[in-house]
Structure formats: structure tokens, C-alpha cells
Design a protein around this motif. Structure first.
Motif, short mmCIF file in Angstrom:
data_model
loop_
_atom_site.label_atom_id
_atom_site.label_comp_id
_atom_site.label_asym_id
_atom_site.label_seq_id
_atom_site.Cartn_x
_atom_site.Cartn_y
_atom_site.Cartn_z
N PRO A 113 0.80 -1.23 0.00
CA PRO A 113 0.00 0.00 0.00
C PRO A 113 0.84 1.28 0.00
O PRO A 113 0.37 2.33 -0.45
N LEU A 114 2.09 1.18 0.46
CA LEU A 114 2.94 2.36 0.54
C LEU A 114 3.57 2.72 -0.79
O LEU A 114 4.16 3.79 -0.94
N VAL A 115 3.47 1.82 -1.79
CA VAL A 115 3.93 2.14 -3.14
C VAL A 115 2.75 2.40 -4.07
O VAL A 115 2.90 2.37 -5.30
N GLY A 116 1.57 2.61 -3.51
CA GLY A 116 0.41 2.96 -4.32
C GLY A 116 -0.51 1.81 -4.63
O GLY A 116 -1.45 1.96 -5.43
N GLY A 117 -0.27 0.64 -4.04
CA GLY A 117 -1.15 -0.50 -4.27
C GLY A 117 -0.80 -1.27 -5.52
O GLY A 117 0.07 -0.88 -6.32
N VAL A 140 3.81 7.09 -3.86
CA VAL A 140 4.71 6.39 -2.93
C VAL A 140 4.91 7.23 -1.67
O VAL A 140 5.16 8.44 -1.75
N ASP A 141 4.83 6.59 -0.53
CA ASP A 141 5.08 7.24 0.76
C ASP A 141 6.48 6.83 1.23
O ASP A 141 6.66 5.81 1.89
N ASP A 142 7.48 7.63 0.87
CA ASP A 142 8.87 7.28 1.16
C ASP A 142 9.14 7.12 2.65
O ASP A 142 9.78 6.15 3.08
N GLU A 143 8.66 8.08 3.44
CA GLU A 143 8.96 8.05 4.87
C GLU A 143 8.33 6.84 5.55
O GLU A 143 8.95 6.21 6.41
N PRO A 165 18.04 8.75 9.51
CA PRO A 165 17.54 9.34 10.73
C PRO A 165 16.16 9.91 10.55
O PRO A 165 15.87 10.57 9.56
N THR A 166 15.26 9.62 11.50
CA THR A 166 13.89 10.07 11.37
C THR A 166 13.41 10.78 12.62
O THR A 166 12.24 10.79 12.92
N THR A 167 14.35 11.34 13.40
CA THR A 167 13.93 12.12 14.54
C THR A 167 13.29 13.40 14.05
O THR A 167 13.55 13.86 12.94
N PRO A 168 12.42 14.04 14.85
CA PRO A 168 11.69 15.20 14.37
C PRO A 168 12.57 16.32 13.84
O PRO A 168 12.21 17.01 12.92
N ASP A 169 13.76 16.49 14.43
CA ASP A 169 14.60 17.60 14.02
C ASP A 169 15.63 17.21 12.98
O ASP A 169 16.43 18.01 12.56
N THR A 170 15.64 15.93 12.61
CA THR A 170 16.65 15.46 11.68
C THR A 170 15.98 14.75 10.51
O THR A 170 15.64 13.59 10.60
N PRO A 171 15.79 15.41 9.38
CA PRO A 171 15.13 14.77 8.25
C PRO A 171 15.98 13.65 7.68
O PRO A 171 17.21 13.65 7.79
N THR A 172 15.30 12.68 7.07
CA THR A 172 15.99 11.57 6.45
C THR A 172 16.88 12.05 5.32
O THR A 172 16.45 12.84 4.48
N LYS A 173 18.11 11.56 5.31
CA LYS A 173 19.05 11.95 4.27
C LYS A 173 18.99 10.94 3.16
O LYS A 173 19.12 9.74 3.38
N GLU A 174 18.84 11.40 1.95
CA GLU A 174 18.86 10.52 0.79
C GLU A 174 20.22 10.64 0.11
O GLU A 174 20.79 11.74 0.04
#
Length: 506
Positions: free
Chosen positions: A16-20, A44-47, A493-502
């Protein structure tokens, strides 16, 4: 049964996270990644995907790639395929349902998305490398299997054991390599839009023993001259000749004229041109590799070992496969692969240092423990996307470890002890059965093991002392539960103040 349920649960969480199911156009997997073709990337919901426990990261290229790790991806993919089939059967294709917008609007939206993706990923250089990879990657399983049999046969011959069996093992190990040009020609024609069997037919000319009776450029040709490079060029030429014939030959004559002209024209050019030119290029590659490691082995190994990890991250390492294959054809082994394999050793050392530097971050430590066995066997992507790359500095210090390991093996090459691999694909400890050299298996294995140890220690020390700033250490060295994972299964990293790095440019 519990394992099957776990794999199905992972597939069910991803779908479901890739659109079904309706959004999935193609499904494939490599050693570590589930590769999906998607109709609409915006669904797609990457996070959320990165938060799935089994997911170590995501990469967007020509396909959408979900890093699951070795073993896991091979088990999750069939479950995912089954769920997609079930979903398509239960839900009508959105293209067949009554649309809420006009067909013109949908076409415009799709064209815009396609253009955006092309601008990002479809540079001529990346498209070229992708095609090269698509030609050679399917050959890797056979290269590995035949390479291991060749190593086993060599060991038995040296020991004088099972002399009645070794000729059979030699035939098994050598049969594929003797005809590899045919497989390259087949895959090349398929990749460039021609008839695969015609590409294989033209490439087969290169390995046909009868070419020894033909003279070109003032010298007799030899079977296999030009190798995989000649096969690749011959098959590409065959594709263009075939496409020209399809345009100009009447349909009534196509089935007779097109294949005949394709083999005839491209075959003549191959015999009286490509075989000689490709043979000279192949010889030059082997000569340059020997010269490079004989004269600047330590420095060359340092550079190659240090730069290989970024190539793996970008997926560009597969462009080296033709060079490895050419060296194996000429010398029986590639001297470059053991040096490049040191990048994985640096990655393992860096991960171990992260483990000790973050004693209170159970999430990261759990990820390292699960990904480290694969890293020791040379599969570095789980550690790259799950640990070092999201943290930043540890990725750089891992490259430092790879550089020192590569420099170690390069130094011995410079001193006259060649260390090579009879096949491509594995690295790390999995490469030992494929090792070969000019001074016996014991010496070769000892040098390679020494390189691994140097890579481990250099990667560990560089990361332990230089891999963390004070702020980064303070931020990540805290107790975290899985739901609040900073790297762990999320791949970043997925803490509120640290966005995920791609990873940039992937």
C-alpha cells in the motif's frame, strides 16, 4: 511457517505504501533490492516505507528500489508478486475505471512525471552504464558458479587428488567462458531492441574455431579474439542492420531477407574489422591493468579501494563488469576485483566503530548486528543505506578503510604477488573460493586476508576517532526504541529535528 508469515507481512506492509497493486507495472529483484516499476511515483510514501522494520532504505533510479538485504529480498519478492496479482484481480485497473479527469489531463500528468524523472536519472552517461549493466548482470550467476568450480579444480590438480574427476570439472568450469561471447551477444541485442538470437548468432562467429583460417589486417585471426567487447560491438551492429532491414525490406520477404542480411553484413564487419579492433582494445586493457599495479600498485590500490564505495552507492560499479570479464578471459582472473572488494572491508570496520561509539542507541546497534553478516560476505548495501550513509561522516571514514585495504593488496601486486579472482560477483569472505594468483593459493589467500584485516582496522579506527562530531555523537548516542529509530530499519535518521538523508545523485 513463521518465516513465510514474516515475509508476507513485509510484502503486505510495502504494497500500500507504493500505491497499491494497480500502481505496480513491473517487479524484479537483485541481491539486496526489490526493484519496482511504478505508474505514478507520487503515490509512494517514502517516509512510511523507511519505517517498515525490514526496509533498510530506498533508492530511486530507473526503477524504484527498496533495500531489503540479501536473503530477505529473495523471499519477500515472491510474496509481493502474489499480493500484486491478488490485488489486480480484486480491484479493476484504474485505467479501465471511470476517470475523474479527462484522458488528456491524465496523459499530460504522466508526461510531466516522465519528463521530471528523465531530467533526474536519464542522462546519456547513466543510460549507457545502465545498458551495460543489463547486459552483463544476468551472466553473474554462471560466472560465480563456474569460477568456484575452476578454483576447486585448480586445488585438486595442485594436490594431485581425484585425477579422474578433474578433467570433468575443467570442462564444467571452462564451457561457459568459452562461449560467453554468445551470451553477451544475445543479451546485447535484447537490450538494444533487436532479435536476441541474431545477436547471439553474430557473436558466435568470434568463438568459432574456423576463424583461425581467416586473415585480416595482415594476420591470422584466432578464435575468441576480441572477446566480450567484440561480441558486444558485433551484436550492436546486428541490431542496427536488422532495424534498417525492417524499414526497407518488403513484409513478404522479411522472414527470409532480414535475418540473412543481418548475419551476413554484421558478420563480415565483425570478421574483417571488429575482431581485430576489439582484440587490440582487450589487449590494451590487460596491459594497462598490469602496468598500473606493477608500477603504482599501492597508490592505485589506495585510490581504487577508496572510490569504489561511492560507485556502489550510485550503482555505477556494474559498468566495470566488462573490464573484469575481459581480464578473466585474457589472464584467467581479474586483479581489480580483490582491490575493489576492500571497500566492503572498510564499511564493515566503520559499522563496528559505530556500534561501539553509540552504546545507548539500540536501534542503530540492532541494524548493524543484522546487516554485519552480509557485509562480511561482501554485500555492503544494507550497511551503506542503513548505517553509514545516513550518518554522513562514517561513510567517508568507511571509504578511508577501503583505501588502506586496497593499498595493501596493490602494494603486493607491485612487489610481484598478483591477487586475482576467477569470477565476479562476490567479495568479502565469499571471495576466497574464487581467488587465484601467480604464487599459489596459499600466498594469494594470505595477502587477500591481510587486505581485509587492514580494511577492517583502518575503517574502524578512522570512524571511531573521526567519524562523529560532538553534536552528532550527542544526538545519536541516546536510548531509542524501535518506533523512534534514527537509522535502524528506516535507512536514515527520522527524529523530528533530523530529516531523512537521501544519497545524492542516486
Amino acid at each position: 511457517m513463521a518465516t513465510e508469515d514474516k515475509n508476507r507481512a513485509t510484502a503486505a506492509a510495502i504494497l500500500p505504501l507504493v500505491g497499491g497493486a494497480a500502481n505496480v507495472s513491473s517487479i524484479a529483484h537483485c541481491m539486496t533490492r526489490l526493484r519496482l516499476g511504478l505508474h505514478d511515483r507520487s503515490l509512494v510514501d517514502d517516509e512510511a516505507l523507511k519505517a517498515v522494520p525490514a526496509v533498510m532504505g530506498v533508492v530511486e533510479d530507473d526503477t524504484y528500489q527498496i533495500v531489503l538485504g540479501p536473503g530477505t529480498v529473495a523471499r519477500v519478492t515472491p510474496e509481493f508478486e502474489q499480493l500484486v496479482e491478488e490485488g489486480r484481480a480484486a480491484v479493476p485497473d484504474p485505467g479501465e475505471a471511470a476517470p475523474s479527469v479527462s484522458a488528456e489531463e491524465l496523459a499530460a500528468q504522466g508526461a510531466a512525471m516522465k519528463a521530471a524523472r528523465k531530467a533526474k536519472n536519464a542522462t546519456p552517461f547513466k543510460l549507457f552504464l545502465r545498458r551495460i549493466a543489463n547486459i552483463f548482470v544476468p551472466l553473474i550467476p554462471a560466472l560465480i558458479g563456474c569460477g568456484i568450480i575452476a578454483g576447486l579444480n585448480g586445488l585438486l590438480v595442485n594436490l594431485g587428488w581425484l585425477t579422474s574427476v578433474t578433467p570433468a570439472l575443467a570442462a564444467m568450469a571452462s564451457g561457459f567462458m568459452a562461449l560467453i561471447a554468445v551470451f553477451v551477444g544475445y543479451n546485447t541485442a535484447k537490450e538494444f531492441g533487436g532479435t536476441p538470437i541474431l545477436g547471439g548468432a553474430v557473436a558466435a562467429i568470434i568463438v568459432f574455431p574456423g576463424v583461425a583460417n581467416i586473415e585480416a589486417f595482415g594476420q591470422k585471426l584466432s578464435p575468441g579474439q576480441g572477446g566480450v567487447l567484440g561480441a558486444l560491438g558485433a551484436a550492436v551492429l546486428a541490431v542496427y542492420v536488422e532495424k534498417w532491414c525492417r524499414r526497407w525490406v518488403p513484409e513478404a520477404l522479411d522472414v527470409l531477407v532480414t535475418p540473412t542480411l543481418t548475419v551476413l553484413v554484421s558478420g563480415l564487419v565483425t570478421i574483417f574489422g571488429l575482431m581485430y579492433v576489439a582484440g587490440e582494445i582487450s589487449t590494451a586493457i590487460g596491459t594497462f591493468a598490469d602496468w598500473l599495479l606493477s608500477n603504482g600498485g599501492a597508490g592505485a590500490g589506495f585510490v581504487l579501494g577508496g572510490l569504489f564505495l561511492p560507485l556502489v552507492m550510485l550503482g555505477l560499479h556494474q559498468a566495470l563488469i566488462p573490464i573484469h570479464t575481459t581480464l578473466i578471459e585474457q589472464q584467467g582472473y581479474t586483479v581489480l576485483l580483490p582491490i575493489l572488494a576492500m571497500a566492503g572491508a572498510g564499511q564493515v570496520g566503520a559499522a563496528a566503530a559505530v556500534y561501539f561509539r553509540l552504546p545507548r542507541n539500540e536501534s542503530i546497534r540492532r541494524t548493524i548486528k543484522s546487516a554485519l553478516p552480509a557485509g562480511l560476505l561482501g554485500v555492503g548495501e544494507p550497511l551503506i543505506y542503513g548505517v553509514s550513509l545516513p550518518l554522513g561522516r562514517p561513510f567517508i571514514t568507511a571509504c578511508v578503510g577501503g583505501a588502506f585495504g586496497g593499498g595493501f593488496i596493490g602494494l603486493f601486486n607491485q612487489l610481484g604477488d598478483k591477487v586475482g579472482s576467477t569470477a565476479i560477483g562476490p567479495s568479502g569472505w565469499a571471495l576466497f573460493p574464487l581467488l587465484d594468483g601467480n604464487h599459489g593459493l596459499g600466498t594469494t589467500a594470505a595477502i587477500y586476508a591481510g587486505g581485509l584485516l587492514v580494511g577492517y582496522f583502518a575503517g574502524f579506527l578512522a570512524t571511531y576517532f573521526f567519524g562523529f562530531s560532538k553534536d552528532l555523537l550527542t544526538e545519536f548516542n541516546v536510548s531509542q526504541e524501535p518506533a523512534e529509530s534514527t537509522v535502524a530499519a528506516t535507512g536514515g535518521p527520522t527524529t523530528p529535528d533530523t530529516p531523512t538523508k537521501e544519497p545524492a545523485g542516486v
